[in-house]
Write a protein that holds these residues in place. Structure first.
Motif, PDB file in Angstrom:
ATOM      1  N   TYR A 101       8.873  -2.816   1.234  1.00 56.22           N
ATOM      2  CA  TYR A 101       7.789  -2.514   0.294  1.00 56.22           C
ATOM      3  C   TYR A 101       7.307  -1.101   0.615  1.00 56.22           C
ATOM      4  CZ  TYR A 101       3.263  -2.480  -1.999  1.00 56.22           C
ATOM      5  OH  TYR A 101       2.184  -2.138  -2.777  1.00 56.22           O
ATOM      6  N   LEU A 103       4.808   1.867   0.374  1.00 61.86           N
ATOM      7  CA  LEU A 103       3.372   1.941   0.157  1.00 61.86           C
ATOM      8  C   LEU A 103       2.975   2.938  -0.923  1.00 61.86           C
ATOM      9  CD1 LEU A 103       2.240   1.767   3.879  1.00 61.86           C
ATOM     10  CD2 LEU A 103       2.420  -0.101   2.234  1.00 61.86           C
ATOM     11  N   ASN A 105       4.522   4.353  -3.610  1.00 64.02           N
ATOM     12  CA  ASN A 105       4.799   4.047  -5.014  1.00 64.02           C
ATOM     13  C   ASN A 105       4.773   2.552  -5.323  1.00 64.02           C
ATOM     14  OD1 ASN A 105       7.173   3.286  -3.830  1.00 64.02           O
ATOM     15  ND2 ASN A 105       8.398   4.912  -4.729  1.00 64.02           N
ATOM     16  N   GLN A 106       4.413   1.732  -4.336  1.00 69.95           N
ATOM     17  CA  GLN A 106       4.279   0.281  -4.494  1.00 69.95           C
ATOM     18  C   GLN A 106       5.535  -0.358  -5.075  1.00 69.95           C
ATOM     19  OE1 GLN A 106       0.650  -0.171  -6.743  1.00 69.95           O
ATOM     20  NE2 GLN A 106      -0.595   0.609  -5.079  1.00 69.95           N
TER      21      GLN A 106
END
Length: 123
Positions: A101, A103, A105-106
């Motif tokens: 995951y 952070l 650009n999610q």
């Protein structure tokens, strides 16, 4: 940092580590992420396994598992030939068992499809 990612178990999404702990490049024949530290949700048994084929042929290692679902997520190398000696004692996640995951650009991306910036161990 631009490429900060959290490493999750593919089986249950438990957080296992992050890209700030990456400390080496994967060797040829092994699709792994090499880390200094992992979360307390990564467990391993006291018994050693021996690689009978592939990149860990002839190596002794401890299997890493996800505490939540029991999925095998990697290994800690105990003994090996000189080509993998730099991995001894480090946490090596199987890329096929990890989801990343990112952070900034999610985004969620399979670890096997991610190339992290080069990092190397210092002697």
């Amino acid at each position: 940092p631009e490429d900060c990612a959290v490493f999750h178990c593919r089986g249950c999404w438990t957080v296992l580590g992050d890209s700030l702990q990456l400390c080496g490049q994967e060797p040829p024949g092994l699709s792994i992420l090499i880390c200094f530290k992992v979360t307390s949700d990564v467990t391993w048994e006291d018994s050693l396994l021996v690689g009978l084929e592939g990149g860990l042929l002839g190596c002794a290692y401890y299997l890493l598992s996800c505490r939540s679902c029991g999925l095998a997520v990697g290994f800690i190398l105990y003994s090996s030939g000189s080509d993998l000696a730099y991995l001894r004692g480090l946490f090596c996640f199987f890329k096929d068992s990890i989801i990343c995951y990112f952070l900034k650009n999610q985004m969620i991306i399979e670890a096997s499809k991610v190339n992290f910036p080069p990092v190397t161990l210092k002697k």
